[in-house]
Design a protein around this motif. Structure first.
Motif, PDB file in Angstrom:
ATOM      1  N   TYR A 246       8.128  -1.442   7.357  1.00  0.00           N
ATOM      2  CA  TYR A 246       7.590  -0.428   6.434  1.00  0.00           C
ATOM      3  C   TYR A 246       8.611   0.686   6.215  1.00  0.00           C
ATOM      4  O   TYR A 246       8.843   1.120   5.075  1.00  0.00           O
ATOM      5  CB  TYR A 246       6.297   0.144   7.002  1.00  0.00           C
ATOM      6  CG  TYR A 246       5.643   1.190   6.125  1.00  0.00           C
ATOM      7  CD1 TYR A 246       4.682   0.827   5.192  1.00  0.00           C
ATOM      8  CD2 TYR A 246       5.986   2.527   6.228  1.00  0.00           C
ATOM      9  CE1 TYR A 246       4.074   1.767   4.387  1.00  0.00           C
ATOM     10  CE2 TYR A 246       5.397   3.487   5.432  1.00  0.00           C
ATOM     11  CZ  TYR A 246       4.433   3.100   4.511  1.00  0.00           C
ATOM     12  OH  TYR A 246       3.849   4.059   3.712  1.00  0.00           O
TER      13      TYR A 246
ATOM     14  N   SER B 283       1.977   8.244   6.484  1.00  0.00           N
ATOM     15  CA  SER B 283       1.704   9.139   5.349  1.00  0.00           C
ATOM     16  C   SER B 283       1.327  10.546   5.779  1.00  0.00           C
ATOM     17  O   SER B 283       1.357  11.473   4.964  1.00  0.00           O
ATOM     18  CB  SER B 283       0.571   8.556   4.491  1.00  0.00           C
ATOM     19  OG  SER B 283      -0.650   8.529   5.203  1.00  0.00           O
TER      20      SER B 283
ATOM     21  N   SER C 206      -1.677  13.344   0.147  1.00  0.00           N
ATOM     22  CA  SER C 206      -0.965  12.094   0.407  1.00  0.00           C
ATOM     23  C   SER C 206      -1.685  11.190   1.418  1.00  0.00           C
ATOM     24  O   SER C 206      -1.906  10.010   1.144  1.00  0.00           O
ATOM     25  CB  SER C 206       0.464  12.387   0.876  1.00  0.00           C
ATOM     26  OG  SER C 206       1.160  11.201   1.184  1.00  0.00           O
ATOM     27  N   PRO C 207      -2.092  11.702   2.594  1.00  0.00           N
ATOM     28  CA  PRO C 207      -2.806  10.833   3.535  1.00  0.00           C
ATOM     29  C   PRO C 207      -4.144  10.328   2.988  1.00  0.00           C
ATOM     30  O   PRO C 207      -4.499   9.164   3.206  1.00  0.00           O
ATOM     31  CB  PRO C 207      -3.019  11.737   4.760  1.00  0.00           C
ATOM     32  CG  PRO C 207      -1.992  12.795   4.652  1.00  0.00           C
ATOM     33  CD  PRO C 207      -1.801  13.021   3.188  1.00  0.00           C
TER      34      PRO C 207
ATOM     35  N   SER D 113       9.051   9.301   7.818  1.00  0.00           N
ATOM     36  CA  SER D 113       8.638   8.038   8.430  1.00  0.00           C
ATOM     37  C   SER D 113       9.662   7.518   9.431  1.00  0.00           C
ATOM     38  O   SER D 113       9.307   6.841  10.400  1.00  0.00           O
ATOM     39  CB  SER D 113       8.396   6.982   7.345  1.00  0.00           C
ATOM     40  OG  SER D 113       9.557   6.796   6.552  1.00  0.00           O
TER      41      SER D 113
ATOM     42  N   GLY E  54      -5.314   1.862   1.055  1.00  0.00           N
ATOM     43  CA  GLY E  54      -5.242   0.861   2.120  1.00  0.00           C
ATOM     44  C   GLY E  54      -6.594   0.290   2.502  1.00  0.00           C
ATOM     45  O   GLY E  54      -6.721  -0.916   2.757  1.00  0.00           O
TER      46      GLY E  54
ATOM     47  N   THR F  73      -3.493   7.599   0.375  1.00  0.00           N
ATOM     48  CA  THR F  73      -2.945   6.407   1.011  1.00  0.00           C
ATOM     49  C   THR F  73      -4.021   5.637   1.768  1.00  0.00           C
ATOM     50  O   THR F  73      -4.090   4.396   1.696  1.00  0.00           O
ATOM     51  CB  THR F  73      -1.799   6.784   1.965  1.00  0.00           C
ATOM     52  OG1 THR F  73      -0.822   7.541   1.249  1.00  0.00           O
ATOM     53  CG2 THR F  73      -1.140   5.550   2.540  1.00  0.00           C
TER      54      THR F  73
ATOM     55  N   ALA G 232       0.827  -1.205   0.000  1.00  0.00           N
ATOM     56  CA  ALA G 232       0.000   0.000   0.000  1.00  0.00           C
ATOM     57  C   ALA G 232       0.862   1.255   0.000  1.00  0.00           C
ATOM     58  O   ALA G 232       0.563   2.237  -0.702  1.00  0.00           O
ATOM     59  CB  ALA G 232      -0.920  -0.011   1.222  1.00  0.00           C
ATOM     60  N   GLY G 233       1.951   1.219   0.799  1.00  0.00           N
ATOM     61  CA  GLY G 233       2.863   2.364   0.823  1.00  0.00           C
ATOM     62  C   GLY G 233       3.543   2.588  -0.508  1.00  0.00           C
ATOM     63  O   GLY G 233       3.662   3.725  -0.986  1.00  0.00           O
TER      64      GLY G 233
ATOM     65  N   SER H  38       0.843   3.868  -3.219  1.00  0.00           N
ATOM     66  CA  SER H  38       0.468   5.272  -3.022  1.00  0.00           C
ATOM     67  C   SER H  38       1.642   6.198  -3.326  1.00  0.00           C
ATOM     68  O   SER H  38       1.456   7.273  -3.916  1.00  0.00           O
ATOM     69  CB  SER H  38      -0.015   5.485  -1.584  1.00  0.00           C
ATOM     70  OG  SER H  38       0.978   5.145  -0.638  1.00  0.00           O
ATOM     71  N   THR H  39       2.861   5.795  -2.947  1.00  0.00           N
ATOM     72  CA  THR H  39       4.035   6.628  -3.214  1.00  0.00           C
ATOM     73  C   THR H  39       4.277   6.777  -4.710  1.00  0.00           C
ATOM     74  O   THR H  39       4.568   7.878  -5.198  1.00  0.00           O
ATOM     75  CB  THR H  39       5.288   6.037  -2.538  1.00  0.00           C
ATOM     76  OG1 THR H  39       5.090   5.988  -1.130  1.00  0.00           O
ATOM     77  CG2 THR H  39       6.522   6.891  -2.838  1.00  0.00           C
TER      78      THR H  39
ATOM     79  N   LEU I 167      -0.259   2.882   8.300  1.00  0.00           N
ATOM     80  CA  LEU I 167      -0.176   3.487   6.973  1.00  0.00           C
ATOM     81  C   LEU I 167      -0.538   4.971   7.037  1.00  0.00           C
ATOM     82  O   LEU I 167       0.159   5.814   6.452  1.00  0.00           O
ATOM     83  CB  LEU I 167      -1.115   2.747   6.020  1.00  0.00           C
ATOM     84  CG  LEU I 167      -0.985   3.067   4.535  1.00  0.00           C
ATOM     85  CD1 LEU I 167       0.372   2.642   3.994  1.00  0.00           C
ATOM     86  CD2 LEU I 167      -2.111   2.379   3.753  1.00  0.00           C
TER      87      LEU I 167
END
Length: 326
Positions: free
Chosen positions: A134, A276, A250-251, A111, A258, A254, A73-74, A77-78, A272
């Motif tokens: 992660y 984010s 971004s959040p 992070s 997720g 993400t 998922a990270g 989304s990235t 997650l």
């Protein structure tokens, strides 16, 4: 339910915010200075934080393959955020030298320090292994994408693959995590004295990192750019749009991936989001300066996102807790 969600939100974000504020106060009282922050940050990044990741992985063996959906998922989304930001930069930013600053300001979260601190505050020791895995994977991706975008934006040369690989292989965080995975996987016994020393280093990692982050935060950097009027307007616009992308877009993206695409369980989804929702990583400033870009613009993005995250992350945690997603 409302009060429980509010209490959970504050319990997650308030400790990190208070440590950041402590750093600001100590700096204003001149108990800390730039030299101390520089040396202490090097200590944290090169020794204490790798020790924290190593010790947590060694002491809490886990099925790391079970983290594949969290990491996936990270990554997904990235990649979406990165390529979308690159497209927007090419389309709307006339000055090529600002494109990499804008792109890095959106996709590269903090992070390694703030993300880990938030996850541990939220879920305790049980979150350290998935959050560490992660962090290791996303740190690799962040470094690769940052080198690519800044090279394309600020360098006239071509990407050097050997140099990039060397940079990744010598990253202390990655080394600490890989060593921890090896020791855990093969059940290698370690002397009690080594583990105790690792505990000492691990215990100072996040407090010192957060205090130094607060002490290094200088809102006077939100100043006028010493360029012509057109460049000044463009630079200011980039700072605010990149900050909006980092803290809001971004959040949201993400969490959407997720929850609705990969259907993550509550704790992985919470990790997650917490990862984010962090501000831009401070390493982005050093990289921009090293590439010869506008370091002031990069510093301004860090300052704005650091201030904004105190509100957006708390509000986001509150909403997700109300929805019973995390």
């Amino acid at each position: 339910m409302f009060l429980q969600s509010l209490q959970f939100s504050l319990s997650v974000t308030l400790p990190t915010i208070l440590m950041l504020l402590l750093g600001i106060v100590l700096r204003r009282r001149r108990m800390l200075d730039d030299h101390f922050c520089h040396v202490a940050s090097k200590l944290v990044f090169n020794i204490a934080l790798p020790a924290l990741l190593f010790i947590n992985i060694v002491k809490q063996p886990a099925d790391y393959s079970s983290q594949i959906w969290l990491v996936g998922a990270g990554f997904l989304s990235t990649f979406i955020i990165y390529f979308s930001s690159e497209w927007l930069a090419i389309r709307y930013i006339r000055d090529k030298s600002y494109r990499g600053i804008f792109v890095q300001g959106i996709f590269r979260g903090n992070s390694g320090i703030l993300g880990l601190a938030l996850c541990i505050n939220a879920y305790g020791a049980m979150a350290t292994v998935p959050a560490s895995v992660y962090t290791a994977c996303i740190t690799l991706l962040f470094n690769v994408l940052a080198v690519i975008t800044l090279t394309n934006s600020l360098s006239t040369g071509k990407l050097s693959l050997p140099r990039m690989v060397k940079s990744l292989m010598t990253n202390p965080l990655i080394i600490g995590i890989v060593l921890g995975l090896i020791v855990s996987k093969f059940d290698i016994p370690l002397p009690r004295s080594i583990l105790r020393t690792g505990d000492y280093l691990a215990n100072i990692a996040l407090p010192i990192a957060l205090i130094c982050a607060g002490a290094s935060l200088d809102f006077k950097q939100l100043k006028r750019f010493k360029n012509n009027q057109e460049n000044q307007t463009q630079a200011n616009s980039i700072v605010w749009w990149a900050s909006f992308g980092r803290l809001i877009v971004s959040p949201l993206l993400t969490i959407f991936i997720g929850k609705f695409i990969l259907n993550l369980d509550p704790m992985p989804l919470g990790i997650l989001f917490l990862m984010s929702s962090t501000p831009v990583a401070s390493a982005s400033y050093a990289m921009v300066r090293n590439f010869g870009g506008d370091a002031t613009a990069s510093a301004n993005i860090i300052a704005v996102t650091m201030l904004g995250y105190m509100f957006t992350s708390s509000f986001g945690i509150f909403i997700l807790k109300q929805l019973q997603w995390i």
